[in-house]
Design an enzyme around this catalytic site. Sequence first.
Site, mmCIF file in Angstrom:
data_model
loop_
_atom_site.group_PDB
_atom_site.id
_atom_site.type_symbol
_atom_site.label_atom_id
_atom_site.label_comp_id
_atom_site.label_asym_id
_atom_site.label_seq_id
_atom_site.Cartn_x
_atom_site.Cartn_y
_atom_site.Cartn_z
ATOM 1 N N LYS A 1 0.855 -1.194 0.000
ATOM 2 C CA LYS A 1 0.000 0.000 0.000
ATOM 3 C C LYS A 1 0.886 1.237 0.000
ATOM 4 O O LYS A 1 1.491 1.597 1.010
ATOM 5 C CB LYS A 1 -0.925 0.051 1.218
ATOM 6 C CG LYS A 1 -2.029 1.095 0.988
ATOM 7 C CD LYS A 1 -2.614 1.679 2.229
ATOM 8 C CE LYS A 1 -1.844 2.794 2.832
ATOM 9 N NZ LYS A 1 -1.744 4.036 2.022
ATOM 10 N N GLU B 1 9.552 1.042 10.666
ATOM 11 C CA GLU B 1 10.612 2.034 10.399
ATOM 12 C C GLU B 1 9.954 3.398 10.559
ATOM 13 O O GLU B 1 9.151 3.801 9.712
ATOM 14 C CB GLU B 1 11.142 1.893 8.962
ATOM 15 C CG GLU B 1 11.768 0.554 8.647
ATOM 16 C CD GLU B 1 13.089 0.320 9.340
ATOM 17 O OE1 GLU B 1 13.686 1.282 9.846
ATOM 18 O OE2 GLU B 1 13.504 -0.841 9.399
ATOM 19 N N CYS C 1 13.565 10.693 6.847
ATOM 20 C CA CYS C 1 13.499 10.159 8.214
ATOM 21 C C CYS C 1 14.833 10.363 8.919
ATOM 22 O O CYS C 1 14.889 10.563 10.120
ATOM 23 C CB CYS C 1 13.118 8.696 8.183
ATOM 24 S SG CYS C 1 14.140 7.741 7.078
ATOM 25 N N GLU D 1 9.764 15.997 15.293
ATOM 26 C CA GLU D 1 10.087 15.771 13.885
ATOM 27 C C GLU D 1 9.228 16.696 13.026
ATOM 28 O O GLU D 1 8.005 16.693 13.129
ATOM 29 C CB GLU D 1 9.816 14.313 13.499
ATOM 30 C CG GLU D 1 10.246 14.022 12.074
ATOM 31 C CD GLU D 1 9.885 12.614 11.606
ATOM 32 O OE1 GLU D 1 8.740 12.187 11.809
ATOM 33 O OE2 GLU D 1 10.763 11.964 11.013
HETATM 34 P P1 NAD Z 1 2.236 8.307 7.917
HETATM 35 O O1 NAD Z 1 2.499 7.512 9.138
HETATM 36 O O2 NAD Z 1 1.233 9.364 7.975
HETATM 37 O O3 NAD Z 1 1.786 7.351 6.721
HETATM 38 C C1 NAD Z 1 2.564 6.236 6.319
HETATM 39 C C2 NAD Z 1 1.659 5.229 5.638
HETATM 40 O O4 NAD Z 1 0.711 4.754 6.592
HETATM 41 C C3 NAD Z 1 0.838 5.799 4.487
HETATM 42 O O5 NAD Z 1 0.761 4.826 3.471
HETATM 43 C C4 NAD Z 1 -0.532 6.024 5.119
HETATM 44 O O6 NAD Z 1 -1.593 5.973 4.194
HETATM 45 C C5 NAD Z 1 -0.603 4.868 6.084
HETATM 46 N N1 NAD Z 1 -1.520 5.073 7.218
HETATM 47 C C6 NAD Z 1 -1.958 6.239 7.755
HETATM 48 N N2 NAD Z 1 -2.785 5.993 8.796
HETATM 49 C C7 NAD Z 1 -2.856 4.650 8.932
HETATM 50 C C8 NAD Z 1 -3.533 3.765 9.826
HETATM 51 N N3 NAD Z 1 -4.312 4.227 10.811
HETATM 52 N N4 NAD Z 1 -3.359 2.445 9.675
HETATM 53 C C9 NAD Z 1 -2.551 1.949 8.693
HETATM 54 N N5 NAD Z 1 -1.915 2.720 7.808
HETATM 55 C C10 NAD Z 1 -2.036 4.060 7.925
HETATM 56 O O7 NAD Z 1 3.666 8.846 7.450
HETATM 57 P P2 NAD Z 1 3.979 9.771 6.205
HETATM 58 O O8 NAD Z 1 3.498 11.156 6.496
HETATM 59 O O9 NAD Z 1 3.525 9.098 4.946
HETATM 60 O O10 NAD Z 1 5.578 9.722 6.186
HETATM 61 C C11 NAD Z 1 6.348 10.515 7.011
HETATM 62 C C12 NAD Z 1 6.856 9.707 8.180
HETATM 63 O O11 NAD Z 1 7.554 8.540 7.714
HETATM 64 C C13 NAD Z 1 7.876 10.471 8.991
HETATM 65 O O12 NAD Z 1 7.612 10.318 10.366
HETATM 66 C C14 NAD Z 1 9.203 9.798 8.626
HETATM 67 O O13 NAD Z 1 10.201 9.922 9.595
HETATM 68 C C15 NAD Z 1 8.776 8.401 8.419
HETATM 69 N N6 NAD Z 1 9.759 7.677 7.597
HETATM 70 C C16 NAD Z 1 10.552 6.751 8.214
HETATM 71 C C17 NAD Z 1 11.513 6.071 7.473
HETATM 72 C C18 NAD Z 1 12.405 5.059 8.127
HETATM 73 O O14 NAD Z 1 12.980 4.254 7.408
HETATM 74 N N7 NAD Z 1 12.527 5.044 9.433
HETATM 75 C C19 NAD Z 1 11.647 6.308 6.107
HETATM 76 C C20 NAD Z 1 10.815 7.261 5.521
HETATM 77 C C21 NAD Z 1 9.860 7.924 6.274
#
Ligand code: NAD
Length: 499
Positions: free
Chosen positions: A193, A268, A303, A401
């Site tokens: 997804k 992650e 991230c 963050e």
């Molecule tokens: P997010 O948590 O809002 O969304 C991530 C994914 O989760 C999306 O596909 C979203 O549709 C889905 N999602 C949202 N709510 C959900 C729920 N209740 N249940 C299941 N899935 C759900 O994050 P974002 O805004 O897309 O990305 C930014 C974040 O990602 C930042 O915090 C960043 O640090 C983190 N990130 C971490 C890494 C790593 O490797 N540690 C890499 C890239 C990004």
Amino acid sequence: METQNKDLKYWRSRRATLEIEGRAFIDGTYREAQSHHTFDCISPIDGTLLARIAACGEADVNDAVCAARRAFDSNGWAGLNPRARKAIMLRWAALIREHADELALLETLDAGKPIADTTTVDVPGAAYCIEWFAEAIDKVCGEVAPADQHLVGLVTREPIGVVAAVVPWNFPLLMAAWKFAPALAAGNSVVLKPSEKSPLTAIRVARLALEAGIPPGVFNVLPGGGETGKGLALHRDVDCIAFTGSTPVGKLITQYAGESNLKRVWLELGGKSPNIVLPDCADLERAAKTAASAIFYNMGEMCTAGSRLLVHRNIKEAFLDKLIDATRRYVPGNPLDPATAMGAIIDQTQLDRVLGYVDTGRREARLLTGGSRAHVVDGGFYIEPTIFDTDNGNALIAREEIFGPVLSVITFDTIDEAVRIANASDYGLAAAVWTADLTTAHDVSRRLRSGTVWVNCYDEGGDMNFPFGGYRQSGNGRDKSLHALEKYTELKSTLIRLR
Ligand code: NAD
């Protein structure tokens, strides 16, 4: 055409003829959502509509998971000799490389990332990740464990079954590849997804997977928002969920797994990574340039962003001059222009969020540069690279963050103080230290509580050989490297009694 000839005009003309697929990919075919609902895919470059995307709901989640389960149970993928899986995955990577321009353009249009990065990092990086795990999978062996004379004891790794991968928008294809490549190489079926903010490349590479020979049902792509991700995390026939995203959603995923079938959960998550410059740093110029790229590369939507810059008081003034100089490279520009180093913020919501933090910063810290919305292309979402001097790092902007191009500078007087501030965070994804002294480098790296430590560099290690992941609330498990295979396999002991 050679890369150097691909100018803004070239990418604009490619855009004019680009066909965009917005349907889900389930069981080897593109399909509308069963509800026929769609959501708009907007380009952050100029706010225009790129495509209407299938908004997958519960019925689609169920279809995709059932297709993945059937494919897994049929053994058509898991049962292949690893050499055969490798060959198919290598074909897939080759197809991705053949379609590199199209995929890079999709990524840039969809996520606002500079084309200079999507052509050199995102797309080739995803192909390389697939190649790496394909090449690895026919070389990893199990163990024959010491046992009583009458026994032969085997320790083997087996695919776990149906893996759901839920990923964010900052490196849409690359973060997805870090999950699906090891999961598929190990023989699992995958339901991916992508983020609702950047679904296009995932949808496109699904078709290439089929063309390469990955059987229907083994690789499925379900576009949708949080509810779609939740549906996967709650589904009782998903064996493992690999999530990259924010820490709050990561906590929810853990909860959903507990409420349903205790599927394996790998997270992650976010970061607030410290980049520590000690007074004996041998090359302040390079450290300053690297500190700028550590926070401004990919618009700070990283991230691992080095969003907390810890500078020793004695070198602070000289260092900040160099840093502000280095920041001039990150003038926001049209992401389709190969000269652009800083593109657009993913969407209006994220832009508002980042500008909100900048407002807070103006109240609690001293603005050194940036701080305003930039107007690059009408309708697009751009912001200047921004640096605040937060003095002791207690400010909110130095703790939370932001996921945007906002750097907090923190001053320290001793190494112990720097280590204490660096570790005083809920996160523990990455950290860096700059020093000319080998002992200090080792000592500080050992004391930093994070999954990756860079010494005299930042964001190095594009190879797949290094495990990547976090301590504490930055997550668990590791992407990349052979350790990633541990997430997508079950360990089995088989004890055979001899006559
Ligand atoms: P997010 O948590 O809002 O969304 C991530 C994914 O989760 C999306 O596909 C979203 O549709 C889905 N999602 C949202 N709510 C959900 C729920 N209740 N249940 C299941 N899935 C759900 O994050 P974002 O805004 O897309 O990305 C930014 C974040 O990602 C930042 O915090 C960043 O640090 C983190 N990130 C971490 C890494 C790593 O490797 N540690 C890499 C890239 C990004």
